[in-house]
Design a protein around this motif. Structure first.
Motif, mmCIF file in Angstrom:
data_model
loop_
_atom_site.group_PDB
_atom_site.id
_atom_site.type_symbol
_atom_site.label_atom_id
_atom_site.label_comp_id
_atom_site.label_asym_id
_atom_site.label_seq_id
_atom_site.Cartn_x
_atom_site.Cartn_y
_atom_site.Cartn_z
ATOM 1 N N GLN A 4 0.908 -1.288 -0.123
ATOM 2 C CA GLN A 4 -0.016 -0.026 0.043
ATOM 3 C C GLN A 4 0.645 1.258 -0.044
ATOM 4 N N GLU A 5 1.856 1.190 0.684
ATOM 5 C CA GLU A 5 2.730 2.406 0.749
ATOM 6 C C GLU A 5 3.482 2.410 -0.707
ATOM 7 N N GLN A 6 3.884 1.298 -1.459
ATOM 8 C CA GLN A 6 4.571 1.495 -2.475
ATOM 9 C C GLN A 6 3.453 2.068 -3.511
ATOM 10 N N GLU A 31 -9.052 -0.406 -1.330
ATOM 11 C CA GLU A 31 -8.756 -0.933 -0.185
ATOM 12 C C GLU A 31 -7.268 0.117 0.632
ATOM 13 N N ASN A 32 -6.936 0.790 -0.152
ATOM 14 C CA ASN A 32 -6.003 1.785 0.475
ATOM 15 C C ASN A 32 -6.318 3.114 0.972
ATOM 16 N N ARG A 33 -7.811 3.378 0.626
ATOM 17 C CA ARG A 33 -8.240 4.449 1.146
ATOM 18 C C ARG A 33 -8.549 4.985 2.574
ATOM 19 N N SER B 115 -8.687 9.625 6.765
ATOM 20 C CA SER B 115 -8.448 9.567 5.509
ATOM 21 C C SER B 115 -9.374 10.188 4.616
ATOM 22 N N ASP B 116 -10.639 10.491 5.027
ATOM 23 C CA ASP B 116 -11.660 11.402 4.171
ATOM 24 C C ASP B 116 -10.604 12.751 3.707
ATOM 25 N N PRO B 117 -10.735 13.158 2.452
ATOM 26 C CA PRO B 117 -9.912 14.334 2.012
ATOM 27 C C PRO B 117 -10.096 15.684 2.697
#
Lengths: 70, 164
Positions: A4-6, A31-33, B115-117
């Motif tokens: 995910q970091e990559q 899935e990275n959000r 994480s929401d903008p």
């Protein structure tokens, strides 16, 4: 570095090392959000990237940027 | 931006009340001091009580804020609670009232979706400051040390404290 970091680093590199956070959020895989901010923090403390917030004087809006550290 | 000068006046029972006046921000610090002495000196002859202190508050204009309306169903008791930390480990707590309902849908029962903008932009602004006309302005603790990280971001409800 986790996959995910990559993904984050790859997206930034594909965009000249700098993106708005919103564009990055929209570009990462779904899935990275949710863990995006946590992953950004890890990369930030690893010295790989930094965040900045710049006031656009014309619009009065603050632009939230994420960029790689070179 | 305006400067508000607030005087606390005490009566013979020890009770206190305040009175205030706003002046424009053309005043220098020295000029503000002289104005406060002159203004409250003139006011002092009108009152029975004693002026115990005067503080100055900077009041930035909010005329440029957009979307600055109270939406239907908004409530000051629905809050976002943040705790930030400086490099030395000093904690800075912050409550933001009238939290937007949709923002609270985080990964846990009471966590904000950081994480929401929009939430992320707010947190980044607290941790990294804002560059304005080339100068970085950063939120800080009471000792003027910059905030560098976030300890938690939660939603919370706080009752009014009113009694029936």
């Amino acid at each position: 570095m986790t996959p995910q970091e990559q993904e984050i680093v790859d997206l930034l590199n594909a965009n000249s090392g700098k993106m708005t956070y919103r564009a990055l959020y929209d570009s990462v895989s779904p899935e990275n959000r949710i863990p995006l901010r946590k992953n950004l923090k890890r990369l930030k403390y690893a010295g790989s990237l930094k965040e900045s917030n710049v006031l656009d004087e014309a619009t009065g809006q603050v632009i939230h940027n994420v960029e790689t550290v070179v | 931006m305006s400067i508000e000068l607030v005087a606390t006046i005490e009566d013979s029972d020890g009770d206190t009340a305040t009175t205030s006046i706003r002046i424009n921000d053309d005043a220098t610090v020295a000029g503000m001091q002289e104005f406060a002495e002159a203004y409250f000196g003139a006011a002092a002859v009108l009152i029975y009580g004693g002026i115990r202190n005067v503080i100055a508050i900077l009041r930035p204009s909010i005329s440029g804020l957009t979307n600055n309306i109270a939406l239907a169903g908004s409530s000051i008791f629905r809050q976002a609670k943040f705790e930030f930390v400086t490099a030395s480990g000093n904690r800075v707590k912050m409550n933001v009232p009238c939290l937007l309902e949709a923002v609270g849908q985080g990964v846990g029962p009471d966590e904000l979706d950081v994480s929401d903008p929009d939430v992320s932009a707010f947190i980044s602004m607290m941790e990294n400051g804002i560059t304005i006309s080339g100068s970085l302005v950063q939120p800080c603790d009471i000792g003027e040390e910059s905030i560098v990280d976030t300890v938690f971001a939660r939603e919370a409800f706080k009752n009014s404290g009113s009694r029936a």
